[in-house]
Design a protein around this motif. Structure first.
Motif, short mmCIF file in Angstrom:
data_model
loop_
_atom_site.label_atom_id
_atom_site.label_comp_id
_atom_site.label_asym_id
_atom_site.label_seq_id
_atom_site.Cartn_x
_atom_site.Cartn_y
_atom_site.Cartn_z
N TYR A 33 0.98 -1.43 0.16
CA TYR A 33 0.30 -0.09 0.11
C TYR A 33 0.70 1.01 0.16
O TYR A 33 1.75 1.50 0.38
N ASN A 34 0.93 2.28 -1.08
CA ASN A 34 1.27 3.09 -1.10
C ASN A 34 0.37 4.16 -0.16
O ASN A 34 -1.00 4.98 -0.82
N ILE A 35 1.20 4.82 0.84
CA ILE A 35 0.39 5.79 2.07
C ILE A 35 1.35 7.11 1.23
O ILE A 35 2.67 7.33 1.40
N LEU A 36 0.44 8.27 1.35
CA LEU A 36 1.16 9.74 1.56
C LEU A 36 0.81 10.52 2.74
O LEU A 36 -0.91 10.46 2.94
N ALA A 37 1.43 10.72 3.38
CA ALA A 37 1.14 11.35 4.89
C ALA A 37 2.05 12.39 5.24
O ALA A 37 2.96 12.19 5.12
N GLU A 38 1.45 13.76 5.72
CA GLU A 38 2.37 14.40 6.82
C GLU A 38 3.58 13.41 7.92
O GLU A 38 4.64 14.56 7.60
N GLU A 39 3.09 12.32 8.35
CA GLU A 39 3.79 12.30 9.03
C GLU A 39 4.47 11.23 8.28
O GLU A 39 5.30 11.11 7.27
N ASP A 40 6.03 11.18 9.74
CA ASP A 40 7.38 10.48 9.09
C ASP A 40 7.27 8.85 8.95
O ASP A 40 6.06 8.24 9.21
N GLU A 41 7.89 8.92 7.66
CA GLU A 41 8.09 6.93 7.15
C GLU A 41 7.64 6.15 8.44
O GLU A 41 7.01 5.54 9.50
N SER A 42 8.59 6.77 10.06
CA SER A 42 8.63 5.78 10.95
C SER A 42 7.65 5.87 11.47
O SER A 42 6.92 4.75 12.04
N TYR A 43 6.45 6.74 12.34
CA TYR A 43 5.30 6.72 12.17
C TYR A 43 4.60 5.51 11.88
O TYR A 43 3.66 5.64 11.57
N ILE A 44 4.41 6.30 10.58
CA ILE A 44 3.18 5.14 9.12
C ILE A 44 4.54 3.74 9.24
O ILE A 44 2.75 3.09 9.55
N GLN A 45 5.38 3.13 9.88
CA GLN A 45 5.82 2.40 9.59
C GLN A 45 4.91 1.25 10.96
O GLN A 45 4.82 0.54 10.63
N GLN A 46 5.27 1.99 12.39
CA GLN A 46 4.81 2.12 13.89
C GLN A 46 3.22 1.50 13.27
O GLN A 46 3.02 0.43 13.34
N CYS A 47 2.31 2.06 12.75
CA CYS A 47 0.82 2.20 12.40
C CYS A 47 0.75 0.94 11.69
O CYS A 47 0.00 -0.32 12.50
N ALA A 48 1.38 0.93 10.90
CA ALA A 48 1.16 -0.59 10.11
C ALA A 48 1.50 -1.30 10.64
O ALA A 48 0.56 -2.50 10.84
N GLU A 49 2.44 -1.56 11.39
CA GLU A 49 3.05 -2.75 12.25
C GLU A 49 1.20 -3.16 13.17
O GLU A 49 1.52 -4.65 13.59
N ILE A 50 1.02 -1.95 13.87
CA ILE A 50 -0.40 -2.73 14.58
C ILE A 50 -1.18 -3.43 14.04
O ILE A 50 -1.60 -3.89 14.27
N VAL A 51 -1.41 -2.39 13.08
CA VAL A 51 -2.39 -2.82 11.63
C VAL A 51 -1.90 -4.83 11.20
O VAL A 51 -2.77 -5.68 11.94
N LYS A 52 -1.10 -4.57 11.35
CA LYS A 52 -0.61 -6.17 10.89
C LYS A 52 -0.32 -7.06 12.32
O LYS A 52 -1.33 -8.71 11.61
N SER A 53 -0.72 -6.85 13.52
CA SER A 53 -0.16 -7.61 14.36
C SER A 53 -2.05 -8.03 14.36
O SER A 53 -2.33 -9.29 15.03
N GLU A 54 -2.51 -6.53 14.63
CA GLU A 54 -4.71 -6.90 15.13
C GLU A 54 -4.93 -8.38 13.60
O GLU A 54 -6.05 -8.62 14.50
N LEU A 55 -4.60 -7.83 12.42
CA LEU A 55 -4.70 -8.65 11.74
C LEU A 55 -4.54 -9.90 11.73
O LEU A 55 -5.43 -10.97 11.53
N ASP A 56 -3.41 -10.33 12.03
CA ASP A 56 -2.76 -11.55 12.25
C ASP A 56 -3.49 -12.05 13.19
O ASP A 56 -3.54 -13.27 13.35
N GLN A 57 -3.89 -11.64 14.29
CA GLN A 57 -4.77 -11.80 15.66
C GLN A 57 -5.96 -11.56 14.90
O GLN A 57 -6.62 -13.60 16.04
N ALA A 58 -6.79 -11.70 14.58
CA ALA A 58 -7.91 -11.65 14.15
C ALA A 58 -8.17 -13.18 13.52
O ALA A 58 -9.37 -13.45 12.70
N MET A 59 -7.35 -12.95 12.26
CA MET A 59 -7.50 -15.06 11.26
C MET A 59 -6.46 -15.62 12.09
O MET A 59 -6.58 -16.61 11.07
N ALA A 60 -5.80 -15.21 12.96
CA ALA A 60 -5.15 -17.06 13.39
C ALA A 60 -6.44 -17.25 13.68
O ALA A 60 -7.37 -17.42 14.63
N GLY A 61 -6.05 -18.94 12.98
CA GLY A 61 -6.64 -20.27 13.38
C GLY A 61 -8.33 -19.79 12.77
O GLY A 61 -8.84 -21.11 12.75
#
Length: 111
Positions: free
Chosen positions: A14-42
């Motif tokens: 996903y290409n994101i265009l944001a005012e925040e810096d890349e590290s913040y966007i990556q941090q948010c993406a990690e949260i989404v990844k983790s939550e999605l992995d938990q939701a879909m586990a098993g």
């Protein structure tokens, strides 16, 4: 200036265009990844169902954190109001003490 950041979630870029810096966007993406992995586990959920469940889980956490934040703000306001009341009370007592000291001073000189 907007930053263009590419994140990868569930094997999709996903290409994101944001005012925040890349590290913040990556941090948010990690949260989404983790939550999605938990939701879909098993489960055999589709990515769409997993995304909806993830969104609900994130919204739940957000709502609970907001309640905690609102509660802390209310407690802080009460503490600040009490602090202001005590400061006024202290100022009044200092004035009374000065008046009492001035009133007592001439009596001590006469003795």
């Amino acid at each position: 200036m907007a930053n263009r950041v590419t994140i990868r979630i569930h094997n999709q870029n996903y290409n994101i265009l944001a005012e925040e810096d890349e590290s913040y966007i990556q941090q948010c993406a990690e949260i989404v990844k983790s939550e999605l992995d938990q939701a879909m586990a098993g489960t055999a959920l589709s990515i769409t169902d997993g995304a909806v469940l993830t969104a609900l889980n994130v919204a739940d956490k957000y709502s609970k954190e907001r309640q905690v934040s609102d509660n802390l703000r209310a407690q802080l306001k009460l503490a600040l109001d009490e602090n202001a009341r005590l400061a006024r009370e202290l100022a009044d007592l200092k004035k009374e003490t000065k008046k009492a000291a001035k009133a007592a001073a001439p009596k001590e000189e006469k003795k």
